[in-house]
Design an enzyme around this catalytic site. Structure first.
Site, PDB file in Angstrom:
ATOM      1  N   GLU A  89     -19.578 110.625  -1.699  1.00  0.00           N
ATOM      2  CA  GLU A  89     -20.307 111.087  -2.882  1.00  0.00           C
ATOM      3  C   GLU A  89     -19.748 112.430  -3.381  1.00  0.00           C
ATOM      4  OE1 GLU A  89     -22.184 108.858  -4.111  1.00  0.00           O
ATOM      5  OE2 GLU A  89     -23.284 109.944  -5.659  1.00  0.00           O
ATOM      6  N   HIS A 132     -15.006 107.691  -6.612  1.00  0.00           N
ATOM      7  CA  HIS A 132     -15.078 106.896  -5.379  1.00  0.00           C
ATOM      8  C   HIS A 132     -13.769 106.107  -5.185  1.00  0.00           C
ATOM      9  CE1 HIS A 132     -19.216 107.523  -4.143  1.00  0.00           C
ATOM     10  NE2 HIS A 132     -19.695 107.173  -5.319  1.00  0.00           N
ATOM     11  N   HIS A 147     -17.595 108.786 -12.471  1.00  0.00           N
ATOM     12  CA  HIS A 147     -18.179 108.847 -11.129  1.00  0.00           C
ATOM     13  C   HIS A 147     -17.555 107.781 -10.218  1.00  0.00           C
ATOM     14  CE1 HIS A 147     -21.592 109.539  -8.252  1.00  0.00           C
ATOM     15  NE2 HIS A 147     -21.317 108.285  -7.922  1.00  0.00           N
ATOM     16  N   GLU A 148     -17.533 106.551 -10.696  1.00  0.00           N
ATOM     17  CA  GLU A 148     -16.996 105.467  -9.861  1.00  0.00           C
ATOM     18  C   GLU A 148     -15.494 105.634  -9.651  1.00  0.00           C
ATOM     19  OE1 GLU A 148     -19.154 103.870  -8.219  1.00  0.00           O
ATOM     20  OE2 GLU A 148     -20.848 104.468  -9.476  1.00  0.00           O
TER      21      GLU A 148
HETATM   22 MG    MG Z   1     -21.875 107.259  -5.946  1.00  0.00          MG
END
Ligand code: MG
Length: 493
Positions: A293, A267, A263-264
């Site tokens: 997101e 980003h 997830h990170e």
């Molecule tokens: Mg996030």
């Protein structure tokens, strides 16, 4: 990067703000990963001063920004710079310093009260603080100005141009259809609601190797990227060539650490892909919270929880987590895709997640409209939760008190999590209903996929508003139908 003399001057004037933001980002990283707890007070004072300096430096270039806004010879990048600075100036000039101060103080106290309230599962402890926060946010909405709904002023702080009308449209389609899909998935029984690996303990050393392997598979650039450890994983873009993430090691249920990392990285890939020519300018950032997101969730869910990705990482997992010898690729696929209704948003799977944000969105809307009182929140929460999930939270710690956001005064934030999912669906559709994703992951080479996202989304930073960016890439904005198709194909095909 600009030939326009006024924009050139603006960028010179922006340099101190850039340097202050850069410093605050480094301090932010330090707070979460290194700083001893007692350092918080002095750090808060220092960042408060730096933030005020950045604010002043921005206000100093206001006449230039106004002048540039009147010229009609600006290219897209230059217009983006002016737009982003106008937004900052709008906030700085409408919200007086006393109000900023008041909000800082009130939310700091509210956050302490919230911690206590959640621990004791006692809403009464939090209630008077939340009332103050709500009043301040209403005051801020009034000062910022809005059309139709005070919530619009607050939603816009996280997602430029996003309104109650937009959110209503998204949720009105998404929620009833999601509930039907969840019902069908549960009846079909293919995706489990529990998995034995969720209670399996792991050693940090092996898991660190898994995460390092994931960084290699995702081709994170070693010279421009770093990973640390913190309780709540996050990403921070310090500069174009210095992007950092954290992951977590809880010692059991390894998918939490694994998908936290992915997830990170999503980003971080966004930040690392921002066009070089935007460096040091106000548009060297993501387009919005929702678009940011969408990138993290795309990599976490559309890529990371696909069969193809599980196949790709299976050897890495087997090599470093000995207890997986009993489990094959299919077992892992269902382990990372367990679907169940849960009380806690941060533990929710990708399918039930939007129900959690919808509940918060409805409550925020009612509060800001004055239709609901803060004292009524636990009851409203539990009733709405029961309507959506068919079960009632056992206590307020598992209900209205679970999230930190309201104590910070973040009203309008939750919807952006779902916007991330919605835009994920739009990307997935654009990539041949996932065909290009599957092919890329199957080949083991993710550069093509990164390249597509880079060309269409990342390189533009915040040159375009989130709606404009979506129109350019997809020809439409925030269409939840594609997300529903993605869910159906993944969970019901
Ligand atoms: Mg996030």
């Amino acid at each position: 990067m600009s030939k326009n003399p006024v924009v050139k001057e603006i960028l010179d004037g922006f340099a101190p703000t850039w340097a202050l933001n850069h410093s605050m980002a480094v301090m932010g990283w330090d707070i979460e990963t290194q700083m001893p707890e007692s350092g918080a007070k002095a750090r808060g004072m220092a960042t408060g001063q730096l933030a005020m300096m950045a604010q002043k430096a921005t206000i100093d270039i206001k006449p230039l920004v106004e002048r540039a806004a009147k010229t009609n010879s600006l290219d897209d990048r230059e217009s983006g710079i002016v737009r982003v600075l106008q937004r900052a100036l709008h906030y700085y000039t409408r919200i007086p310093p006393e109000l900023v101060n008041d909000l800082e103080k009130t939310t700091a106290e509210a956050n302490l009260a919230w911690r206590k309230a959640r621990k004791e599962s006692n809403f009464k402890v939090f209630k008077p603080h939340l009332e103050k926060v709500v009043n301040l946010k209403l005051d801020i909405a009034d000062k910022l100005g809005y059309e139709k709904h005070p919530y619009n002023a607050l939603l816009d702080l996280y997602e430029e141009g996003f309104t109650v009308a937009d959110a209503d449209r998204v949720y009105d389609i998404l929620i009833p259809e999601s509930r039907k899909i969840i019902q069908k998935v549960s009846e079909a029984g293919v995706f489990p609601s529990k998995h034995p690996l969720e209670s399996r303990k792991y050693g940090t050393e092996g898991m660190e190797k898994v995460n390092e392997g994931l960084l290699e598979i995702l081709k994170m650039p070693k010279d421009r990227f770093k990973m640390g450890v913190s309780t709540h994983p996050f990403t921070i873009g310090i500069s174009e060539d210095d992007v950092r993430i954290t992951t977590r090691y809880e010692g059991k249920d390894f998918k939490a650490s694994m998908y936290g990392t992915i997830h990170e990285c999503g980003h971080a890939i966004y930040h690392l892909g921002i066009g070089k020519e935007l460096q040091f300018t106000p548009v060297a950032d993501g387009a919005s919270f929702g678009i940011h997101e969408s990138q993290s969730r795309f990599w976490e869910n559309a890529v990371g929880r696909s069969r193809e990705f599980v196949n790709l990482v299976y050897p890495l997992l087997r090599k470093n987590l000995n207890f997986l010898s009993k489990y094959d690729r299919e077992d892992i696929y269902y382990y990372v895709n367990t679907i169940r209704k849960s009380y806690i948003r941060v533990e929710a799977d990708e399918l039930t997640y939007n129900l959690h944000t919808a509940l918060r969105y409805e409550i925020e809307k009612q509060i800001l409209e004055g239709k609901a009182k803060v004292s009524e929140l636990p009851e409203i929460w539990n009733d709405t939760f029961e309507e959506y999930f068919g079960m009632k939270p056992p206590d307020d710690a598992h209900g209205v008190l679970q999230d930190v956001h309201w104590s910070w005064g973040s009203f309008g934030y939750f919807a952006t999590y779902t916007l991330g999912n919605v835009v994920l669906g739009m990307i997935w559709h654009k990539l041949g209903d996932g065909r290009a994703v599957r092919e890329s992951v199957e080949s083991g080479d993710l550069t093509k996929l990164k390249g597509w996202l880079g060309t269409h989304i990342h390189r533009w930073g915040s040159v375009y508003s989130p709606k404009e960016l979506q129109r350019r890439v997809f020809g439409e904005a925030y269409n939840p139908e594609h997300l529903l198709n993605y869910y159906e194909q993944k969970f019901l095909a």
